[in-house]
Design an enzyme around this catalytic site. Structure first.
Site, PDB file in Angstrom:
ATOM      1  N   HIS A 288      48.119  25.206  35.968  1.00  0.00           N
ATOM      2  CA  HIS A 288      46.730  25.692  35.972  1.00  0.00           C
ATOM      3  C   HIS A 288      46.579  26.675  34.809  1.00  0.00           C
ATOM      4  O   HIS A 288      47.516  27.436  34.512  1.00  0.00           O
ATOM      5  CB  HIS A 288      46.417  26.476  37.259  1.00  0.00           C
ATOM      6  CG  HIS A 288      46.084  25.632  38.446  1.00  0.00           C
ATOM      7  ND1 HIS A 288      46.596  25.889  39.700  1.00  0.00           N
ATOM      8  CD2 HIS A 288      45.246  24.568  38.596  1.00  0.00           C
ATOM      9  CE1 HIS A 288      46.113  25.008  40.563  1.00  0.00           C
ATOM     10  NE2 HIS A 288      45.293  24.198  39.920  1.00  0.00           N
TER      11      HIS A 288
ATOM     12  N   CYS B  30      46.100  33.850  41.395  1.00  0.00           N
ATOM     13  CA  CYS B  30      45.822  32.649  42.202  1.00  0.00           C
ATOM     14  C   CYS B  30      45.299  33.014  43.587  1.00  0.00           C
ATOM     15  O   CYS B  30      44.651  32.200  44.234  1.00  0.00           O
ATOM     16  CB  CYS B  30      47.089  31.841  42.413  1.00  0.00           C
ATOM     17  SG  CYS B  30      47.933  31.327  40.936  1.00  0.00           S
TER      18      CYS B  30
HETATM   19  N1  ARG Z   1      50.613  25.389  45.588  1.00  0.00           N
HETATM   20  C1  ARG Z   1      49.363  25.517  44.918  1.00  0.00           C
HETATM   21  C2  ARG Z   1      49.079  24.253  44.115  1.00  0.00           C
HETATM   22  O1  ARG Z   1      50.002  23.713  43.582  1.00  0.00           O
HETATM   23  C3  ARG Z   1      49.344  26.754  44.066  1.00  0.00           C
HETATM   24  C4  ARG Z   1      48.019  27.027  43.437  1.00  0.00           C
HETATM   25  C5  ARG Z   1      48.039  28.162  42.474  1.00  0.00           C
HETATM   26  N2  ARG Z   1      46.735  28.483  42.062  1.00  0.00           N
HETATM   27  C6  ARG Z   1      46.364  28.818  40.826  1.00  0.00           C
HETATM   28  N3  ARG Z   1      45.147  29.185  40.631  1.00  0.00           N
HETATM   29  N4  ARG Z   1      47.187  28.747  39.820  1.00  0.00           N
HETATM   30  O2  ARG Z   1      47.971  23.803  44.006  1.00  0.00           O
END
Ligand code: ARG
Length: 264
Positions: free
Chosen positions: A164, A259
């Site tokens: 992300h 996050c």
């Molecule tokens: N386990 C989640 C996923 O893989 C973690 C999300 C992390 N969020 C972020 N905004 N980077 O989607």
């Protein structure tokens, strides 16, 4: 006033693997996760000019604690995400219901586009920086730029550990950001260096501690502990102060401070 949306981790666990950080064989310590989250919540609420709202955690959607993916909010409107993986798709309904109840205008992105909210969309000055490849699609960006009526720059992510945008890019002010250059393809790197007057590059060691996933509140950076000395010094010279917390239980799912919050 800065208002964040958070989700108390009632059903949080690593139940599947959709990014390289997640290993079902490394289970979350539930009590520790809860305690780490409470410290983050209290820390943010204790900062002047910060408010935190809560969305209840829906059973069956363990990653819902990562509210940064729950939408993209602008002017009392919210773009509801279309998650890439079925393991998270059901969260959209819960976030949509919450925003609807609070009176936000709901914007549904066509189902052919994948888009994971603020996790892949960060504003710096007048420009939105959007990440794509692992989760959000580049084809969603054109559509979103019309809704946002703003310039959108699309940045391709190339390292799956930084899947992300908010794991490798953090706006610090209207003219500066933190970023981990190798998470981006060469053209994306060029865009950052061209459009951000003072980009601060971080090395792999800091990047892997999720330093780019700090929550910036003015000159304070709330972050997972372990920032390297050189980076600390660079940022302190720019007037920033770190508030370091233990967020290791959330790293197990590939997330950290930023996050866990969504800007309202
Ligand atoms: N386990 C989640 C996923 O893989 C973690 C999300 C992390 N969020 C972020 N905004 N980077 O989607």
């Amino acid at each position: 006033m800065l208002t964040f949306l958070m989700c108390r981790p009632r059903y949080y666990r690593v139940a599947y693997e959709i990014n390289p950080w997640m290993k079902v064989r490394h289970p979350v310590e539930r009590d520790q996760a809860a305690a780490q989250w409470e410290v983050l919540y209290k820390t943010l609420r204790g900062l002047p000019g910060v408010k935190v709202k809560l969305i209840p955690h829906a059973r069956g959607w363990p990653d819902m604690v990562f509210t940064a993916n729950g939408g993209l909010v602008f002017d009392r409107s919210v773009v509801i995400p279309n998650f890439r993986y079925p393991q998270r798709q059901g969260e959209a309904r819960h976030f949509g219901a919450w925003f609807g109840k609070k009176g936000y205008r709901l914007i549904r992105i066509p189902s052919r586009f994948q888009f994971e909210g603020e996790g892949d969309a960060l504003k710096l000055g007048d420009t939105w920086f959007f990440g794509y490849h692992f989760r959000s699609d580049i084809s969603s960006h054109q559509w979103l730029s019309e809704k946002l009526k703003a310039r959108v720059l699309s940045l391709e992510l190339v390292d799956k550990r930084f899947y992300h945008l908010d794991t490798c890019f953090l706006p610090l002010s209207d003219s500066s950001c933190l970023y981990y250059p190798k998470a981006f393809d060469p053209y994306a790197r060029k865009l950052i260096e061209r459009y951000v007057p003072n980009p601060v590059a971080v090395g792999l060691r800091d990047a892997l501690k999720f330093v780019c996933n700090a929550i910036a509140v003015g000159k304070r950076l709330v972050v997972h502990k372990g920032v390297s000395r050189p980076l600390r010094r660079t940022l302190e010279k720019m007037g920033f102060r770190f508030i370091e917390l233990e967020l290791g239980e959330f790293l197990k799912a590939g997330g950290s401070a930023k996050c866990l919050v969504l800007r309202l």
